[in-house]
Each structure stands twice: as structure tokens, then as C-alpha cells.
Design an enzyme around this catalytic site. Sequence first.
Site, PDB file in Angstrom:
ATOM      1  N   LYS A   1       5.405   3.002   1.030  1.00 34.47           N
ATOM      2  CA  LYS A   1       6.451   2.158   0.462  1.00 34.47           C
ATOM      3  C   LYS A   1       6.530   2.309  -1.048  1.00 34.47           C
ATOM      4  CE  LYS A   1       5.417  -1.506   2.960  1.00 34.47           C
ATOM      5  NZ  LYS A   1       5.322  -2.871   3.444  1.00 34.47           N
TER       6      LYS A   1
ATOM      7  N   GLU B   1       4.340  -6.349   5.074  1.00 39.68           N
ATOM      8  CA  GLU B   1       4.521  -7.023   3.797  1.00 39.68           C
ATOM      9  C   GLU B   1       5.974  -6.773   3.386  1.00 39.68           C
ATOM     10  OE1 GLU B   1       1.996  -5.725   0.558  1.00 39.68           O
ATOM     11  OE2 GLU B   1       2.935  -7.160  -0.800  1.00 39.68           O
TER      12      GLU B   1
ATOM     13  N   ARG C   1      -3.050   6.288  10.971  1.00 37.35           N
ATOM     14  CA  ARG C   1      -1.683   6.225  10.425  1.00 37.35           C
ATOM     15  C   ARG C   1      -0.898   7.441  10.879  1.00 37.35           C
ATOM     16  NH1 ARG C   1      -1.201   3.088   5.772  1.00 37.35           N
ATOM     17  NH2 ARG C   1       0.748   4.045   5.177  1.00 37.35           N
TER      18      ARG C   1
HETATM   19  P1  ATP Z   1       2.700   1.532   2.902  1.00 38.77           P
HETATM   20  O1  ATP Z   1       1.438   2.302   2.855  1.00 38.77           O
HETATM   21  O2  ATP Z   1       3.903   2.342   3.224  1.00 38.77           O
HETATM   22  O3  ATP Z   1       2.914   0.653   1.723  1.00 38.77           O
HETATM   23  P2  ATP Z   1       1.636  -0.664   4.302  1.00 38.77           P
HETATM   24  O4  ATP Z   1       0.568  -0.378   5.260  1.00 38.77           O
HETATM   25  O5  ATP Z   1       1.268  -1.235   3.002  1.00 38.77           O
HETATM   26  O6  ATP Z   1       2.543   0.607   4.176  1.00 38.77           O
HETATM   27  P3  ATP Z   1       2.573  -2.955   5.623  1.00 38.77           P
HETATM   28  O7  ATP Z   1       3.867  -3.644   5.462  1.00 38.77           O
HETATM   29  O8  ATP Z   1       1.362  -3.636   5.174  1.00 38.77           O
HETATM   30  O9  ATP Z   1       2.734  -1.565   4.929  1.00 38.77           O
HETATM   31  O10 ATP Z   1       2.409  -2.451   7.112  1.00 38.77           O
HETATM   32  C1  ATP Z   1       2.637  -3.204   8.267  1.00 38.77           C
HETATM   33  C2  ATP Z   1       1.890  -2.562   9.390  1.00 38.77           C
HETATM   34  O11 ATP Z   1       2.325  -1.227   9.572  1.00 38.77           O
HETATM   35  C3  ATP Z   1       0.415  -2.512   9.105  1.00 38.77           C
HETATM   36  O12 ATP Z   1      -0.295  -2.942  10.246  1.00 38.77           O
HETATM   37  C4  ATP Z   1       0.150  -1.065   8.817  1.00 38.77           C
HETATM   38  O13 ATP Z   1      -1.133  -0.710   9.213  1.00 38.77           O
HETATM   39  C5  ATP Z   1       1.225  -0.358   9.636  1.00 38.77           C
HETATM   40  N1  ATP Z   1       1.565   0.935   9.053  1.00 38.77           N
HETATM   41  C6  ATP Z   1       1.963   1.188   7.793  1.00 38.77           C
HETATM   42  N2  ATP Z   1       2.116   2.500   7.584  1.00 38.77           N
HETATM   43  C7  ATP Z   1       1.821   3.114   8.757  1.00 38.77           C
HETATM   44  C8  ATP Z   1       1.783   4.468   9.188  1.00 38.77           C
HETATM   45  N3  ATP Z   1       2.091   5.474   8.374  1.00 38.77           N
HETATM   46  N4  ATP Z   1       1.423   4.712  10.473  1.00 38.77           N
HETATM   47  C9  ATP Z   1       1.126   3.711  11.303  1.00 38.77           C
HETATM   48  N5  ATP Z   1       1.133   2.415  10.965  1.00 38.77           N
HETATM   49  C10 ATP Z   1       1.472   2.106   9.701  1.00 38.77           C
HETATM   50 MG    MG Z   2       0.092  -3.076   3.112  1.00 41.34          MG
END
Ligand code: ATP
Ligand code: MG
Length: 555
Positions: free
Chosen positions: A273, A37, A263
Amino acid sequence: MTDESPSTAGRDFIRDIVAEDLASGRAKGVVTRFPPEPNGYLHLGHAKSICLNFGIAEEFGGRCHLRFDDTNPTKEEQEYIDAIERDVRWLGFDWGEHLHFASDYFEQLYAWAQHLIRAGKAYVDDQTQEEIRLTRGTLTEPGQNSPFRDRSVEENLDLFGRMRAGEFPNGARVLRAKIDMTSGNINLRDPVLYRILHAHHPRTGDAWKIYPSYDFAHGQSDAIEHITHSICTLEFEDHRPLYDWCLENLPVPSRPHQYEFARLNVTYTLLSKRVLTELVRGGHVSGWDDPRMPTLAGLQRRGIPAEALREFVKRIGVAKANSTVDLGMFDFVVREVLNKTAPRRMAVLNPLKVVIENYPEGQSETLEAVNHPDDPSQGTRQIPFGRELYIERDDFMEDPPKKFFRMAPGREVRLRYGYFITCREVIKNAAGEVVELRCTYDPATKGGNAPDGRKVKATIHWVSAADAVPAEVRLYNLLFTTPQPEAANFAAQINPQSLETVTGMLEPALASDNFDGAFQFERQGYFVRDKDSAPGKPVFNRTVGLRDSYAKAAG
Ligand code: ATP
Ligand code: MG
């Protein structure tokens, strides 16, 4: 991706699934996607997901798409889209022609929402967000049907069309799936598919007044792109039944499957984020690429090579249970990668002046230094030597304990690539602080060995005072003081000493070199030139020290 890329990881349960699907013919090829995102910069956790998705595509001869999940225009910005593309490329991956946006599918998603309405599987709900929340039930209690659940198809289509046309204010209505308000899985209790949002979208501008939810956009976007394996983190496990429900109830062009992995969490680090955004907005750091940030942009600016990130991700593996990786392990991998390649230089970070009394005034010479002890192809360089030098203050003790072998009154040590010198006299200021050492050198020890075979117990680094270039050197320490910082209360756990700035004295080669990777400052650690450098005013960041210091920092 380059040939020496270490991304070809060993097997893990996701790679096993892919291999089986290919063997059984369930999948004809592999198509994965990385779906960020664009509401912030990528961080270390995303690196795990990127390496996994792009790595699998590479290893199994498939492809990986970069798809922006841009369904929430209130939080998303073009700056983040650009940064994410840059960072994925920097990490060493390429999506080719497959740059996609969920917003490219808004028209199709809208048509599919109408399809659900016509099939009696979606309805417009006039309840407020609060009412919907209160009637959703709990883990132990079922939810209650909305009073608007049994609207006619015609009325639903009409209202949904008027939602799109912008007739209603934010929050006035939503489109919900009609599934089961008593489901044990709360995600199946008539989830919201569309909400009204009068907001400007970075790509679609003001065309839309309604936006699909993540759950309604994600699986269908996967289906449109013929994704075979939709790999995401564990928190989406409970969403999988909804993912499947949408795909089963819509005339989608392909049938992707979702798989979840753990994660990445790292000690002393918050990979969220939301928190990273607050660190930037709250001025706790200088920006998204502040070298203390666990963002890919911050890590890059700190001098961490992309290869080290890929290698780290490979070593931690992919599992189905959440766990936290020690930050020391990350640093270990970074040191290992940099040790192989980083050119060696000398810099003194806390200078103490040394005057070599028997070296003629006005004279100077150059000494040859090797650029990398294990890599002769890096060659040698000339470093100036003269009567006045700087050594590291910590390399001298007036009254040394037994195990201190470096400089002390009367003691002889070796200057790296230079001569043996002996400390003859200690000069102090009025406050009693040591400000200068008067030494002598032995001209017969040029190159670091004495012809009579006598030994010294220490070799120290140094720079020539007349030639040294002063530089701002930024020493980064842990950003958080606790190994498991809490996201809710992160500000109170910020390390006030996370950045120390010193004026170091660099050997002149460091000021003219245009190599932009990290150097090893001998005996100190790895350092990289910062973008804040100006001509004649170098700024260096410490990438990582030579030894693990976290055990000490934590204690
Ligand atoms: P955040 O929790 O930091 O806001 P998010 O999951 O909302 O992260 P996205 O932009 O939706 O961020 O993530 C893109 C991809 O990265 C998704 O498939 C998510 O599952 C993966 N991702 C995000 N954080 C991690 C992490 N700590 N470890 C592994 N994969 C991750
Ligand atoms: Mg997300």
C-alpha cells in the site's frame, strides 16, 4: 457468494487446522475476519486473504467479519473505508451484520490496558521514541530496562489517564507492556501498547488522544468478536507470542489463535500500500483505480472479472513459504475465464483502408456474426458491410515472408463473417507509406466459403468504414520494467510505455451496447468500456491480450 463461485478451494494447511479443530471440539464453529487497515485501497494480495478468510467461513459453515483496523488516524480515511467495502463486495463476499471497527473497542481496550497496569504488567515510559529504540537491543544483544519501568501502579494509572485526557504532546510518553527486555523475541521487549496522538479519527473524531498499537488492538478485537482462527501473513509470525501474551494476561471473552500464511507476490508488480499510495500521490498513475494498478479497483476497471480473481487465488493455493507467482499465470486465468463468456466483436486498432472496387458505390448490406462461438445462447448480430472497409495494418505486407499468410498483393483472404477479397493494388503516399488497398470481392463467397471449394489461408477482421465508430483505446503494458521491482526504488523502474493510446475503429454494436463486462475484440484480446466514455465518444481499456506477451516484454 454465488453458487458457481469457485472459491471452494482444495485443502491447504490452514483448512486442515480448521477441520481438525472442529473435529476435536477445540472450536465449536468457525469465525474468521478480514482485517484491513483503511490506509489505502485493496490490492491483489488482499484478494488472497479475503478469499481465504471468507472462503473458509463459507466452506465450514461459519462466518467472516470485515473489521477495519483503524488504529492509526494519521493515515486512515473514510474514502478508503468505503472503497474497501465496495471492493470486498465486488469480489463476491458478504460480511452480513459483521462490519466492525477496532475503534469500536477503544473503551474496552483502554480498560484492559488499565487492567495490565494494575497487575504490574504495563507502565508509562517517559523515554523518547529514539531512546526506546536505542535500548531495545538487537538480535544478538538484550535490551535494557527503562528507568521508568518500576513506577508504582498509582503513578502509572494517573499518567495513563492524563495521556488519555490530552495533557501531553505527541511522543511525550507511551504505555509499554512489562514483559522481558532480554527476550530472544524483540516483540516481547516491553512493546509499546499506546502512544499519544493528537489526531482526528474518521470515526471517533477528537475523542481520543491516545491510540492502541496494532499488537494491542488486534488480538483483543479478535477475542471480543469470538474469532476462532485469526489468519494473517507471515510477517506477523514473530508477533504471535505477543498476541498470545495479551490474551493470556487479560480477562478476554474468548481465546482466538493466530495462524500465518505466505503473502502473495506477483512478478512485475508491487503489492504494498505504501508504494501504491506513492504511485497515486506522485501522479505516476491517474488514481487508485488506474487500470495499470494491481488494486482491486484498478483490476475491475481494466475488465478483470471477480471470478477470475477468485479462480487465480484458488490455483495459487495457500502455503507457509513466501514465493512469487508469475504474472503470466494471472493473465492465463483471466483469459480462460473471459474466453468462456466474453461476447465477440470486431474492432480495428491500427486501421488500413480497403476499397472494394467491384462493390457498387452507395450500396451496403448487413452480415450475420455469431456473438460467441461456443455459446449459441449469446445469439447473433448484424454487422454492416460496404465498399470501404478498415483492416488491421499488421494484416497486410507488401512483401510477405514465407510464413505470412494474410493480406498481400495479389492474395485472396477471407473477411471474418464476410466474403473472400483479393488485393489488386497498393496505394502509397508521397512518403512511400501504404495508405490504401484496392481489392475485389467474390460475391459468391458470402458467409466465408467458396462454392468451388477453393481455400484461403487466412481470415482477418475488419469494420465497415462508413459505419465504424472511432474510439480511444487504451493499451496497457507492464507498469514496471523488471520482474522483481524493488519497493525502495520503484519510481526508476516504471515502464514509460505502460500506457499507449490509439484511435481504434469499432463495429457499431460496440458503441450502442450497454453490456459493461469485457468483450473479445476478435484476434486482439479482451477490452472493456471505460468510465471515461461519453455519448458518441467511447473509451475502451485493453483487459489482456490474447497471448502471453511478457516473455517478449521481459527479453
Ligand atoms: P501492505 O503491505 O500492502 O501495506 P498490509 O498487510 O499492511 O498491506 P492490511 O490492510 O493490514 O495491509 O492487510 C489486511 C490483511 O491482508 C492482513 O491480514 C494482511 O496479512 C493481508 N495481506 C496484505 N497483503 C497481502 C498479500 N500480499 N498477500 C496476502 N495477504 C495479504
Ligand atoms: Mg498492515
